[in-house]
Scaffold this motif. Structure first.
Motif, PDB file in Angstrom:
ATOM      1  N   SER A  64       0.826  -1.210   0.000  1.00  0.00           N
ATOM      2  CA  SER A  64       0.000   0.000   0.000  1.00  0.00           C
ATOM      3  C   SER A  64       0.862   1.263   0.000  1.00  0.00           C
ATOM      4  O   SER A  64       0.517   2.256  -0.659  1.00  0.00           O
ATOM      5  N   VAL A  65       1.986   1.229   0.712  1.00  0.00           N
ATOM      6  CA  VAL A  65       2.895   2.386   0.685  1.00  0.00           C
ATOM      7  C   VAL A  65       3.489   2.546  -0.713  1.00  0.00           C
ATOM      8  O   VAL A  65       3.597   3.678  -1.228  1.00  0.00           O
ATOM      9  N   VAL A  66       3.848   1.446  -1.352  1.00  0.00           N
ATOM     10  CA  VAL A  66       4.367   1.514  -2.725  1.00  0.00           C
ATOM     11  C   VAL A  66       3.298   2.081  -3.658  1.00  0.00           C
ATOM     12  O   VAL A  66       3.595   2.932  -4.517  1.00  0.00           O
ATOM     13  N   PHE A  67       2.064   1.652  -3.485  1.00  0.00           N
ATOM     14  CA  PHE A  67       0.973   2.186  -4.312  1.00  0.00           C
ATOM     15  C   PHE A  67       0.793   3.684  -4.093  1.00  0.00           C
ATOM     16  O   PHE A  67       0.559   4.439  -5.044  1.00  0.00           O
ATOM     17  N   LEU A  68       0.916   4.128  -2.863  1.00  0.00           N
ATOM     18  CA  LEU A  68       0.780   5.567  -2.604  1.00  0.00           C
ATOM     19  C   LEU A  68       1.911   6.361  -3.244  1.00  0.00           C
ATOM     20  O   LEU A  68       1.690   7.459  -3.777  1.00  0.00           O
ATOM     21  N   VAL A  69       3.103   5.833  -3.217  1.00  0.00           N
ATOM     22  CA  VAL A  69       4.231   6.515  -3.860  1.00  0.00           C
ATOM     23  C   VAL A  69       4.009   6.584  -5.359  1.00  0.00           C
ATOM     24  O   VAL A  69       4.230   7.632  -5.984  1.00  0.00           O
ATOM     25  N   ARG A  70       3.553   5.492  -5.942  1.00  0.00           N
ATOM     26  CA  ARG A  70       3.283   5.493  -7.401  1.00  0.00           C
ATOM     27  C   ARG A  70       2.159   6.451  -7.750  1.00  0.00           C
ATOM     28  O   ARG A  70       2.216   7.137  -8.776  1.00  0.00           O
ATOM     29  N   ALA A  71       1.131   6.512  -6.910  1.00  0.00           N
ATOM     30  CA  ALA A  71       0.009   7.424  -7.182  1.00  0.00           C
ATOM     31  C   ALA A  71       0.436   8.873  -7.043  1.00  0.00           C
ATOM     32  O   ALA A  71      -0.094   9.758  -7.740  1.00  0.00           O
ATOM     33  N   ASP A  72       1.389   9.141  -6.173  1.00  0.00           N
ATOM     34  CA  ASP A  72       1.840  10.506  -5.954  1.00  0.00           C
ATOM     35  C   ASP A  72       2.780  10.980  -7.059  1.00  0.00           C
ATOM     36  O   ASP A  72       2.912  12.189  -7.287  1.00  0.00           O
TER      37      ASP A  72
END
Length: 117
Positions: A64-72
């Motif tokens: 989920s942290v990786v997904f947030l970084v990619r979304a940002d």
């Protein structure tokens, strides 16, 4: 009015020779059951189930942290932020499951360990 104030008849109880004072008649301390191989196997299954659920929750948190970084990083990857939210909901729903597995597993393992002593 006298019917409301009347008390049930009182029968005094005197403890017998084998009965301790203050202990109800017929009371006996519960005896722990023998630890069987099936009990040990179930304790192991619960322990490993809790370990697997905890590991899955840890992996979901990292993903989920990786997904947030990619979304940002880019607005075209905004869907990753929603996937991170879905993972957080899954983690929140998994906490009671983890507790329901880990607490009985810990108690069962402790009983098995105490019995081996």
């Amino acid at each position: 009015m006298s019917a409301q104030q009347s008390q049930p008849p009182h029968r005094p109880h005197t403890p017998g020779a084998s009965e301790a004072p203050g202990v109800p008649w017929g009371f006996a301390q519960p005896q722990p059951r023998e630890i069987t191989a099936d009990y040990r196997r179930r304790a192991g299954i619960l322990t490993w189930s809790a370990i697997v659920v905890g590991a899955l929750m840890a992996v979901a948190l990292v993903v989920s942290v990786v997904f947030l970084v990619r979304a940002d990083q880019d607005t075209r990857n905004a869907a990753y932020g929603y996937l991170a939210l879905v993972l957080w909901v899954g983690i929140a729903a998994g906490i009671p499951v983890l507790l329901a597995l880990a607490i009985p597993a810990a108690r069962m393992r402790r009983r098995v360990r105490e019995q081996r002593r």
